[in-house]
Design a protein around this motif. Structure first.
Motif, PDB file in Angstrom:
ATOM      1  N   GLY A   1       0.826  -1.499   0.296  1.00 36.09           N
ATOM      2  CA  GLY A   1      -0.172  -0.271   0.310  1.00 36.09           C
ATOM      3  C   GLY A   1       0.568   1.249   0.356  1.00 36.09           C
ATOM      4  O   GLY A   1       2.048   1.299  -0.123  1.00 36.09           O
ATOM      5  N   ILE A   2       0.173   2.687  -0.132  1.00 43.75           N
ATOM      6  CA  ILE A   2       0.965   3.580   0.180  1.00 43.75           C
ATOM      7  C   ILE A   2       1.682   4.009   0.868  1.00 43.75           C
ATOM      8  O   ILE A   2       1.126   3.464   1.829  1.00 43.75           O
ATOM      9  CB  ILE A   2       0.144   4.883  -0.285  1.00 43.75           C
ATOM     10  CG1 ILE A   2       0.623   6.021  -0.848  1.00 43.75           C
ATOM     11  CG2 ILE A   2      -1.221   5.280   0.839  1.00 43.75           C
ATOM     12  CD1 ILE A   2      -0.598   7.600  -2.116  1.00 43.75           C
ATOM     13  N   GLN A   3       2.677   4.312   1.472  1.00 38.28           N
ATOM     14  CA  GLN A   3       3.554   5.036   1.998  1.00 38.28           C
ATOM     15  C   GLN A   3       3.658   6.317   2.399  1.00 38.28           C
ATOM     16  O   GLN A   3       3.726   7.298   1.391  1.00 38.28           O
ATOM     17  CB  GLN A   3       5.070   3.941   2.159  1.00 38.28           C
ATOM     18  CG  GLN A   3       4.787   3.131   1.892  1.00 38.28           C
ATOM     19  CD  GLN A   3       4.507   2.180   3.131  1.00 38.28           C
ATOM     20  OE1 GLN A   3       5.086   1.860   4.189  1.00 38.28           O
ATOM     21  NE2 GLN A   3       3.842   1.053   2.770  1.00 38.28           N
ATOM     22  N   VAL A   4       4.071   6.638   3.915  1.00 41.06           N
ATOM     23  CA  VAL A   4       3.815   8.118   4.365  1.00 41.06           C
ATOM     24  C   VAL A   4       4.491   8.349   5.134  1.00 41.06           C
ATOM     25  O   VAL A   4       4.750   7.910   6.080  1.00 41.06           O
ATOM     26  CB  VAL A   4       2.471   8.562   4.004  1.00 41.06           C
ATOM     27  CG1 VAL A   4       1.953  10.571   4.722  1.00 41.06           C
ATOM     28  CG2 VAL A   4       1.397   8.606   3.451  1.00 41.06           C
ATOM     29  N   GLU A   5       5.334   9.569   4.287  1.00 43.67           N
ATOM     30  CA  GLU A   5       6.763   9.450   6.176  1.00 43.67           C
ATOM     31  C   GLU A   5       5.840  11.313   5.984  1.00 43.67           C
ATOM     32  O   GLU A   5       6.695  12.023   5.051  1.00 43.67           O
ATOM     33  CB  GLU A   5       7.571   9.502   5.566  1.00 43.67           C
ATOM     34  CG  GLU A   5       8.483   8.008   5.001  1.00 43.67           C
ATOM     35  CD  GLU A   5       9.397   7.458   4.601  1.00 43.67           C
ATOM     36  OE1 GLU A   5      10.253   6.323   4.188  1.00 43.67           O
ATOM     37  OE2 GLU A   5      10.504   8.130   3.910  1.00 43.67           O
ATOM     38  N   GLN A   6       6.765  11.528   7.611  1.00 43.18           N
ATOM     39  CA  GLN A   6       6.898  12.958   7.867  1.00 43.18           C
ATOM     40  C   GLN A   6       8.039  13.622   8.066  1.00 43.18           C
ATOM     41  O   GLN A   6       8.181  12.035   9.082  1.00 43.18           O
ATOM     42  CB  GLN A   6       5.775  13.013   8.544  1.00 43.18           C
ATOM     43  CG  GLN A   6       4.050  13.132   8.094  1.00 43.18           C
ATOM     44  CD  GLN A   6       3.349  13.433   9.209  1.00 43.18           C
ATOM     45  OE1 GLN A   6       2.696  12.560   9.319  1.00 43.18           O
ATOM     46  NE2 GLN A   6       3.211  14.708   9.110  1.00 43.18           N
ATOM     47  N   SER A   7       8.799  14.384   8.483  1.00 41.77           N
ATOM     48  CA  SER A   7       9.484  14.908   8.866  1.00 41.77           C
ATOM     49  C   SER A   7       9.402  16.513   8.945  1.00 41.77           C
ATOM     50  O   SER A   7       8.478  17.133   8.434  1.00 41.77           O
ATOM     51  CB  SER A   7      10.296  14.349   8.526  1.00 41.77           C
ATOM     52  OG  SER A   7      10.942  15.092   6.675  1.00 41.77           O
ATOM     53  N   PRO A   8      10.332  17.702  10.344  1.00 43.05           N
ATOM     54  CA  PRO A   8      10.521  16.021  11.451  1.00 43.05           C
ATOM     55  C   PRO A   8      10.483  15.454  11.711  1.00 43.05           C
ATOM     56  O   PRO A   8       8.800  15.357  12.230  1.00 43.05           O
ATOM     57  CB  PRO A   8      11.394  17.608  12.603  1.00 43.05           C
ATOM     58  CG  PRO A   8      10.704  18.549  12.163  1.00 43.05           C
ATOM     59  CD  PRO A   8      10.206  18.349  10.529  1.00 43.05           C
ATOM     60  N   PRO A   9      10.506  14.385  13.141  1.00 36.58           N
ATOM     61  CA  PRO A   9       9.389  13.921  13.595  1.00 36.58           C
ATOM     62  C   PRO A   9       8.766  14.538  14.995  1.00 36.58           C
ATOM     63  O   PRO A   9       7.697  14.471  15.376  1.00 36.58           O
ATOM     64  CB  PRO A   9      10.247  12.232  13.805  1.00 36.58           C
ATOM     65  CG  PRO A   9      11.654  12.735  13.681  1.00 36.58           C
ATOM     66  CD  PRO A   9      11.050  13.769  13.264  1.00 36.58           C
ATOM     67  N   ASP A  10       9.558  15.472  15.381  1.00 40.05           N
ATOM     68  CA  ASP A  10       9.719  16.626  16.678  1.00 40.05           C
ATOM     69  C   ASP A  10      10.734  17.473  16.414  1.00 40.05           C
ATOM     70  O   ASP A  10      11.816  17.335  16.209  1.00 40.05           O
ATOM     71  CB  ASP A  10      10.600  16.320  17.866  1.00 40.05           C
ATOM     72  CG  ASP A  10       9.486  14.479  18.447  1.00 40.05           C
ATOM     73  OD1 ASP A  10      10.869  13.400  17.895  1.00 40.05           O
ATOM     74  OD2 ASP A  10       8.871  14.026  18.971  1.00 40.05           O
ATOM     75  N   LEU A  11       9.838  18.396  16.584  1.00 40.23           N
ATOM     76  CA  LEU A  11       9.906  20.101  16.694  1.00 40.23           C
ATOM     77  C   LEU A  11       9.833  20.700  17.803  1.00 40.23           C
ATOM     78  O   LEU A  11       8.809  21.325  18.368  1.00 40.23           O
ATOM     79  CB  LEU A  11       9.163  20.932  15.306  1.00 40.23           C
ATOM     80  CG  LEU A  11       9.749  22.057  14.491  1.00 40.23           C
ATOM     81  CD1 LEU A  11      10.988  21.734  14.515  1.00 40.23           C
ATOM     82  CD2 LEU A  11       8.741  22.462  13.207  1.00 40.23           C
ATOM     83  N   ILE A  12      10.707  21.557  18.430  1.00 45.16           N
ATOM     84  CA  ILE A  12      10.415  22.335  19.113  1.00 45.16           C
ATOM     85  C   ILE A  12      10.512  24.281  18.606  1.00 45.16           C
ATOM     86  O   ILE A  12      11.884  24.260  18.298  1.00 45.16           O
ATOM     87  CB  ILE A  12      11.560  22.226  20.271  1.00 45.16           C
ATOM     88  CG1 ILE A  12      10.774  21.180  21.269  1.00 45.16           C
ATOM     89  CG2 ILE A  12      11.046  23.441  21.222  1.00 45.16           C
ATOM     90  CD1 ILE A  12      11.939  20.853  21.570  1.00 45.16           C
ATOM     91  N   LEU A  13      10.313  24.472  19.257  1.00 47.26           N
ATOM     92  CA  LEU A  13       9.610  26.202  17.819  1.00 47.26           C
ATOM     93  C   LEU A  13       9.814  27.361  19.576  1.00 47.26           C
ATOM     94  O   LEU A  13       8.684  26.793  20.072  1.00 47.26           O
ATOM     95  CB  LEU A  13       8.709  26.866  17.379  1.00 47.26           C
ATOM     96  CG  LEU A  13       8.541  25.636  16.302  1.00 47.26           C
ATOM     97  CD1 LEU A  13       7.957  26.528  15.158  1.00 47.26           C
ATOM     98  CD2 LEU A  13      10.066  26.191  15.397  1.00 47.26           C
ATOM     99  N   GLN A  14      10.387  28.220  19.354  1.00 46.85           N
ATOM    100  CA  GLN A  14      10.024  29.402  20.105  1.00 46.85           C
ATOM    101  C   GLN A  14       8.915  30.678  19.599  1.00 46.85           C
ATOM    102  O   GLN A  14       8.964  30.486  18.390  1.00 46.85           O
ATOM    103  CB  GLN A  14      11.024  30.348  20.248  1.00 46.85           C
ATOM    104  CG  GLN A  14      11.400  31.315  21.874  1.00 46.85           C
ATOM    105  CD  GLN A  14      11.530  31.266  22.980  1.00 46.85           C
ATOM    106  OE1 GLN A  14      12.451  30.063  22.586  1.00 46.85           O
ATOM    107  NE2 GLN A  14      11.125  31.295  23.676  1.00 46.85           N
ATOM    108  N   GLU A  15       8.370  30.752  20.204  1.00 50.72           N
ATOM    109  CA  GLU A  15       7.119  31.628  20.338  1.00 50.72           C
ATOM    110  C   GLU A  15       7.550  32.313  18.706  1.00 50.72           C
ATOM    111  O   GLU A  15       7.976  33.053  19.104  1.00 50.72           O
ATOM    112  CB  GLU A  15       6.301  31.634  21.012  1.00 50.72           C
ATOM    113  CG  GLU A  15       4.788  32.516  21.647  1.00 50.72           C
ATOM    114  CD  GLU A  15       3.989  32.792  22.249  1.00 50.72           C
ATOM    115  OE1 GLU A  15       4.212  33.612  22.976  1.00 50.72           O
ATOM    116  OE2 GLU A  15       2.436  32.712  22.198  1.00 50.72           O
ATOM    117  N   GLY A  16       6.677  32.777  18.277  1.00 54.67           N
ATOM    118  CA  GLY A  16       7.188  34.141  16.802  1.00 54.67           C
ATOM    119  C   GLY A  16       7.597  33.316  15.238  1.00 54.67           C
ATOM    120  O   GLY A  16       8.110  33.848  14.800  1.00 54.67           O
TER     121      GLY A  16
END
Lengths: 109, 113
Positions: A1-16
């Motif tokens: 079946g179709i494969q779906v890959e997302q990146s990055p797995p984790d992300l930390i951002l400062q507000e703004g």
């Protein structure tokens, strides 16, 4: 079946800050959606975007179907943007929506 | 409110028991989908119904069954529950024709103790 890959797995951002989330898929698609799962578990539909570009406020998305990827842009991030962002695709055989593993976003004040 | 209604929102039950989860799709939507979200498996498709008939089946256990009624609401029955069945269960619906994508309900959080 179709494969779906997302990146990055984790992300930390400062507000703004701004961010770009990526979704790669392995075959042609009839449907591609981006969802936000908030800390309470609700799945909120952000975009229905099998091709082209759409914008909704601080969020925008682009899908390049011929190259089998989609991007979700978040600008001027807010703490309420925290949660998990899922990309999900429906293959050309009208198979049900297949989800990627998601990108977990944490926006800190 | 997405228009897809799921009840109950939370359910706590013991191993070996049977439960029924209910879903009312958006008005006019004929297709209903059930998904399971567990910590280790992500969001997995279970089963699809279209206008009362089973249309597609995913990784649904034999202990689980579903049906869609003439008024288009759907029920997911989970029996002989195990600890590993603890998960969020989502229902989604889609309209017939047009390109609007899936709309998800707010889910039922099942805890098996």
């Amino acid at each position: 079946g179709i494969q779906v890959e997302q990146s990055p797995p984790d992300l930390i951002l400062q507000e703004g800050a701004n961010s770009t989330l990526r979704c790669n898929f392995s075959d042609s698609v009839n449907n591609l959606q981006w969802f936000h799962q908030n800390p309470w578990g609700q799945l909120i539909n952000l975009f229905y975007i099998p091709s082209g570009t759409k914008q909704n406020g601080r969020l925008s998305a682009t899908t390049v179907a011929t190259e089998r990827y989609s991007l979700l842009y978040i600008s001027s991030s807010q703490t309420t943007d925290s949660g998990v962002y899922f990309c999900a695709v429906e293959g050309s055989g009208n198979t049900p929506l297949v989800f990627g593993k998601g990108t977990r976003l944490s926006v800190i004040a | 409110d997405s228009g897809v209604t799921q009840t109950p929102k939370h359910l706590i039950t013991a191993t070996g028991q049977r439960v029924t989860l209910r879903c009312s799709p958006r008005s006019g939507d004929l297709s209903v989908y059930w998904y399971q979200q567990s910590l280790d498996q992500g969001l997995q498709f279970l089963i699809q119904y279209y206008n009362g008939e089973e249309r597609a089946k995913g990784n649904i256990l034999e202990r689980f069954s579903a049906q869609q009624f003439p008024d288009l609401h759907s029920e997911l029955n989970l029996s002989s529950l195990e600890l590993g069945d603890s998960a969020l269960y989502f229902c989604a619906s889609t309209p017939t024709g047009g390109n609007y994508g899936y709309t998800f309900g707010s889910g039922t959080r099942l805890t098996v103790v």
